[in-house]
Design a protein around this motif. Structure first.
Motif, PDB file in Angstrom:
ATOM      1  N   ASP A  94       7.755  10.972  -3.736  1.00 15.04           N
ATOM      2  CA  ASP A  94       7.778  10.507  -5.126  1.00 15.04           C
ATOM      3  C   ASP A  94       9.037  11.037  -5.816  1.00 15.04           C
ATOM      4  OD1 ASP A  94       7.373   9.854  -7.744  1.00 15.04           O
ATOM      5  OD2 ASP A  94       5.354  10.723  -7.885  1.00 15.04           O
ATOM      6  N   VAL A  95       9.954  10.132  -6.121  1.00  9.00           N
ATOM      7  CA  VAL A  95      11.209  10.536  -6.763  1.00  9.00           C
ATOM      8  C   VAL A  95      11.317   9.948  -8.169  1.00  9.00           C
ATOM      9  CG1 VAL A  95      12.470  10.921  -4.602  1.00  9.00           C
ATOM     10  CG2 VAL A  95      12.452   8.639  -5.610  1.00  9.00           C
ATOM     11  N   THR A  96      10.165   9.715  -8.778  1.00 12.32           N
ATOM     12  CA  THR A  96      10.139   9.117 -10.112  1.00 12.32           C
ATOM     13  C   THR A  96      11.019   9.906 -11.085  1.00 12.32           C
ATOM     14  OG1 THR A  96       7.885   8.406  -9.673  1.00 12.32           O
ATOM     15  CG2 THR A  96       8.584   8.392 -11.985  1.00 12.32           C
ATOM     16  N   GLY A  97      11.852   9.189 -11.808  1.00 15.23           N
ATOM     17  CA  GLY A  97      12.697   9.837 -12.811  1.00 15.23           C
ATOM     18  C   GLY A  97      13.990  10.376 -12.248  1.00 15.23           C
ATOM     19  N   MET A  98      14.152  10.299 -10.941  1.00 11.73           N
ATOM     20  CA  MET A  98      15.393  10.803 -10.323  1.00 11.73           C
ATOM     21  C   MET A  98      16.295   9.633  -9.957  1.00 11.73           C
ATOM     22  SD  MET A  98      13.923  13.693  -7.772  1.00 11.73           S
ATOM     23  CE  MET A  98      15.484  13.962  -6.926  1.00 11.73           C
ATOM     24  N   ASP A  99      17.561   9.974  -9.850  1.00 14.96           N
ATOM     25  CA  ASP A  99      18.542   8.961  -9.482  1.00 14.96           C
ATOM     26  C   ASP A  99      18.793   9.086  -7.975  1.00 14.96           C
ATOM     27  OD1 ASP A  99      20.496   7.080  -9.599  1.00 14.96           O
ATOM     28  OD2 ASP A  99      22.033   8.467 -10.360  1.00 14.96           O
TER      29      ASP A  99
END
Ligand SMILES: *Cc1c(COP(=O)(O)O)cnc(C)c1O
Length: 378
Positions: free
Chosen positions: A323-328
Motif C-alpha cells: 500500500d503506497v497510498t499518498g506516495m509518489d
C-alpha cells in the motif's frame, strides 16, 4: 538478463563478521589462553547465501575449518576449490561413503552402525580416516548417548582404520535463557569427555558452541566454536551481541506496476485487503516461490523511497502488493525486502524482524530465499 528481485550478498561484510567473531573470542579469552578456532558453518547453501562464494570468502578470511550438513554439500565446496578441512555434521548414509575418501572430508560419527560402516569403507581402501565423535547430551537426535559411552564407544575407539580427531556435542536450547538444559548439557558433555579420555580417546579438538552458545557462555568454547547465523550478521533471538556484526544479505526488487483501487475494492486472492478509501497499490515481483512467506500477507512491510510501506493482500506465488497510498511511486522504484534504504533504524528490515512478524526463526527466513533469485556478490 536479470530479474528485478535479487539477493545481494556482501562478502566483505561476511569476512568482517568472521574477523569480528575471532576478535571477540581473542579478547574474551585474554592473552593467557589460546582463543578457540572458528569452524564456519556453511550448510544449506550457506544459509541461503550461496555455498561456494561464501566458503571461498571465509577461507580467504582465514577460516581453518568449514562445516556442512552432508557429503553432497561438502563435495560442492571441494569442487569449488575449498582446501581447508570440511566437517560433515549429518548422519552418513551408510551406503554411499565414497565422497568422504574421494574429497578428503571429515565425517561425524554419531551411531555405532555408522562407525562400523565407515571403518569398513576405510579398511577396504587401506586408509586411516580422521573423524569427529558426536555425543548426544540432550538433543536426542544424533550422537552417542552421553550416559552409556562405556558400552558404545570402545569398539569405535579401537577401530584400526579410524582416528578420533575431535569430540563434540550440540546444544538444544542455547538461545533459551529460561531453560536449564543448556547448563545440564555442558555438565554431561564434560563428563562424557572424561569418559572418552578414560577409555583411551585423546581428541585434539573439542567443540560444542553454535552462535547462541558462543554468545552465552565462554565455558563452552573449548578448542573451537561453530557459528552459523552470526557469520551472516544475524544474532540469534532473543540474544544480543556486543560483536559488531553486519547483515550479509539484502533482498531487493523493483516496483513493476502501480494501480489505483477504489473504496470497497479488494486486492489479490480472496481480497485479503479491501480499501476503505481510494488507495494506491504497488506490485512487487516477488512471492512465496521466492521464499517470501505467505504469512507476510497483511503483516510485513518493505521499504520504498525510504519509507516503510505495508504488505497488503495475499502474498502470491510470484508477486506481492504493498500500500503506497499518498506516495509518489513509479514502476522501477527500488523495493527493499531485507536490508536498508537509508540510515535510520526504521529504514532497515532484518531477518530477525521478518521472522518475528511471521512467527518463525531468522534461520528459516534466509534459508528459504528461493533458487529463482539470483545472488549477486560484492
Ligand atoms: C547449524 C549448526 C551450527 C550453527 O548453528 P547457528 O545457530 O546457526 O550458529 C552449529 N553446530 C551444528 C552441529 C549445527 O548443525
Amino acid at each position: 538478463m536479470i530479474r528485478s528481485t535479487v539477493a545481494k550478498v556482501d562478502l566483505g561484510a561476511l569476512q568482517a563478521n568472521f574477523r569480528a567473531i575471532r576478535a571477540f573470542l581473542a579478547a574474551e579469552r585474554g592473552p593467557s589462553g589460546q582463543p578457540p578456532q572458528v569452524m564456519a558453518v556453511v550448510k544449506a547453501n550457506a544459509y541461503g547465501h550461496g555455498a561456494e562464494p561464501v566458503a571461498r570468502a571465509l577461507e580467504a578470511a582465514g577460516a581453518t575449518m568449514l562445516a556442512c550438513a552432508d557429503i553432497e554439500e561438502a563435495v560442492v565446496l571441494r569442487r569449488a576449490g575449498v582446501a581447508v578441512p570440511i566437517l560433515v555434521f549429518g548422519a552418513l548414509s551408510v551406503s554411499d561413503l565414497d565422497g568422504l575418501f574421494e574429497f578428503d572430508l571429515t565425517p561425524t560419527i554419531s551411531t555405532p552402525s555408522a562407525a562400523r560402516a565407515v571403518e569398513g569403507a576405510a579398511a577396504r581402501r587401506g586408509v586411516r580416516l580422521g573423524y569427529h565423535l558426536k555425543i548426544d547430551t540432550g538433543m536426542n537426535r544424533l550422537g552417542f548417548r552421553h550416559d552409556n559411552l562405556r558400552r558404545t564407544v570402545p569398539e569405535l575407539l579401537s577401530s584400526p582404520h579410524l582416528h578420533l580427531d575431535a569430540v563434540y556435542t550440540h546444544f538444544a536450547s542455547a538461545d533459551d535463557l529460561e531453560r536449564t538444559l543448556f547448563a545440564e548439557q555442558r555438565v554431561r558433555f564434560e563428563s562424557a569427555l572424561a569418559t572418552v579420555r578414560s577409555l583411551g580417546g585423546s581428541p585434539a579438538l573439542v567443540h560444542a558452541a553454535n552462535s547462541a552458545a558462543t554468545l552465552r557462555d565462554s565455558r563452552v568454547w573449548y578448542d573451537a566454536v561453530r557459528p552459523g547465523l552470526m557469520l551472516y550478521g544475524i544474532v540469534p533471538p532473543p540474544l544480543a551481541a556486543t560483536i559488531p556484526l553486519q547483515p550479509v544479505l539484502s533482498l531487493t526488487s523493483r516496483v513493476v506496476a502501480v494501480k489505483g483501487v477504489r473504496p470497497d475494492e479488494g486486492v489479490g486472492y480472496n481480497w485479503r485487503f479491501t480499501a476503505s478509501a481510494p488507495a494506491t497499490i504497488a506490485v512487487v515481483p516477488a512471492g512465496y516461490a521466492d521464499g517470501l512467506d505467505t504469512r507476510l500477507s497483511g503483516r510485513g512491510s518493505v521499504l520504498i523511497r525510504g519509507r516503510r510501506v505495508p504488505i497488503v493482500g495475499a502474498v502470491s506465488m510470484d508477486m506481492l502488493t504493498v500500500d503506497v497510498t499518498g506516495m509518489d511511486v513509479e514502476p522501477g522504484d527500488e523495493v527493499v525486502i531485507l536490508g536498508r534504504q537509508g540510515d535510520e533504524r526504521w529504514q532497515q528490515i532484518d531477518a530477525r524482524e521478518v521472522a518475528a512478524e511471521i512467527g518463525t526463526i531468522p534461520w528459516e527466513v534466509v534459508c528459504r530465499i528461493g533458487t529463482r533469485i539470483e545472488r549477486q556478490y560484492t
